[in-house]
Design an enzyme around this catalytic site. Structure first.
Site, PDB file in Angstrom:
ATOM      1  N   ARG A 236     -98.729 -14.024 -23.973  1.00  0.00           N
ATOM      2  CA  ARG A 236    -100.092 -14.365 -23.574  1.00  0.00           C
ATOM      3  C   ARG A 236    -100.750 -15.291 -24.598  1.00  0.00           C
ATOM      4  NH1 ARG A 236    -102.242  -8.394 -22.441  1.00  0.00           N
ATOM      5  NH2 ARG A 236    -100.893  -8.075 -24.249  1.00  0.00           N
TER       6      ARG A 236
ATOM      7  N   HIS B 152    -109.223  -8.338 -17.959  1.00  0.00           N
ATOM      8  CA  HIS B 152    -108.048  -7.529 -17.622  1.00  0.00           C
ATOM      9  C   HIS B 152    -106.876  -8.431 -17.241  1.00  0.00           C
ATOM     10  CE1 HIS B 152    -106.252  -3.686 -16.210  1.00  0.00           C
ATOM     11  NE2 HIS B 152    -105.620  -4.468 -15.352  1.00  0.00           N
ATOM     12  N   ASP B 153    -105.743  -8.233 -17.906  1.00  0.00           N
ATOM     13  CA  ASP B 153    -104.532  -8.962 -17.560  1.00  0.00           C
ATOM     14  C   ASP B 153    -103.745  -8.171 -16.517  1.00  0.00           C
ATOM     15  OD1 ASP B 153    -105.126 -11.019 -19.283  1.00  0.00           O
ATOM     16  OD2 ASP B 153    -104.038 -10.142 -20.970  1.00  0.00           O
ATOM     17  N   GLU B 154    -103.369  -8.855 -15.477  1.00  0.00           N
ATOM     18  CA  GLU B 154    -102.738  -8.244 -14.303  1.00  0.00           C
ATOM     19  C   GLU B 154    -101.584  -7.297 -14.655  1.00  0.00           C
ATOM     20  OE1 GLU B 154    -100.927  -9.993 -10.140  1.00  0.00           O
ATOM     21  OE2 GLU B 154    -100.486 -11.059 -11.995  1.00  0.00           O
TER      22      GLU B 154
ATOM     23  N   ASP C 255     -94.886 -10.861 -26.910  1.00  0.00           N
ATOM     24  CA  ASP C 255     -96.017 -11.158 -26.035  1.00  0.00           C
ATOM     25  C   ASP C 255     -96.096 -12.663 -25.833  1.00  0.00           C
ATOM     26  OD1 ASP C 255     -98.605 -11.323 -24.811  1.00  0.00           O
ATOM     27  OD2 ASP C 255     -99.215  -9.490 -25.840  1.00  0.00           O
TER      28      ASP C 255
END
Length: 255
Positions: free
Chosen positions: A168, A81-83, A166
């Protein structure tokens, strides 16, 4: 029983350069430039091989017996899970982050109760790693744009504000899973194609992908989830066309 661990990233630069298929000098120069020159040792001290990057760490929650994680005879559920502070902490319903995290925790608990184990990896990558300020600017732009908050413009608004959709980088994300000794995930509680591909490319087998149940998706988050499915996120349901996406709208700014 829940076991918790907090992890800070530590990069061994020669090994990281080899994984990224660049020379160590290229990696050091890029890190030096991208951090605004705040770590001159990257280019002045080649004898320093370990670097503590100025990025957020990870929190790991293990549900059940930690030994079951590496036991191939026992089932394992995992959510990476990304914060998302706005949703995870404050309960914003503009995205599916909090309900999906809760669903992941439930799946981990259930799997542990069935004799296996569950793992939640919580990574500090707020706002697709663009930061919370940028994320709120994107939210504002989405709600104020002509035609309202629409699924067909979901990624466009982020790109207009941040320059990219994005930020990430998921290639190093599976490291924590390997550190835990995970070789197979029976239930992967995620729809992200980027996370799935990074994990499987690293050598970890994923048996089943579990999308968020429809009844857990807030109405205002339909914009996000439909846009992501159209962009390649895993789904067992319908993927909308551009016309269909334009019809998916969130609340107006004043609602």
């Amino acid at each position: 029983v829940v076991t918790k661990a907090a992890i800070e990233p530590v990069w061994y630069l020669p090994g990281l350069a080899k994984r990224l298929q660049v020379s160590e000098s290229e990696l050091r120069r890029a890190l030096f430039e991208q951090t605004g020159g705040m770590f001159p040792e990257l280019v002045t001290r080649p004898d320093f091989h370990v670097f503590l990057p100025p990025i957020g760490g990870a929190t790991v929650y293990i549900f059940g017996d930690p030994a079951a994680i590496t036991d191939p005879t026992k089932p394992l559920a995992v959510r990476v899970h990304d914060e998302c502070n706005g949703s995870d902490v404050f309960g914003s319903d503009i995205c599916t982050c909090r309900p999906y995290l809760v669903h992941g925790i439930e799946a981990c608990v259930q799997t542990a109760q069935e004799g296996g184990a569950g793992v939640i990896v919580y990574l500090r990558k707020e706002g697709r790693a663009l930061g919370e300020v940028t994320k709120f600017l994107v939210y504002n732009a989405r709600k104020r744009q002509e035609g309202g908050d629409r699924a067909d413009a979901y990624f466009t608004r982020t790109e207009c504000v941040a320059g990219v959709q994005d930020m990430r980088f998921q290639e190093l994300m599976p490291d924590v899973l390997h550190w835990l000794g995970i070789t197979r995930i029976d239930r992967f509680i995620s729809m992200s194609n980027m996370k799935h591909d990074a994990i499987t490319r690293s050598g970890i087998e994923i048996m089943e992908r579990v999308p968020i149940p429809d009844d857990l998706i807030p109405m205002d988050a339909k914009v996000e989830i439909e846009a992501k499915k159209a962009a390649g996120y895993y789904t067992e349901g319908e993927v909308l066309t551009e016309t269909g996406l334009a019809e998916i709208k969130g609340r107006s700014l004043v609602e």
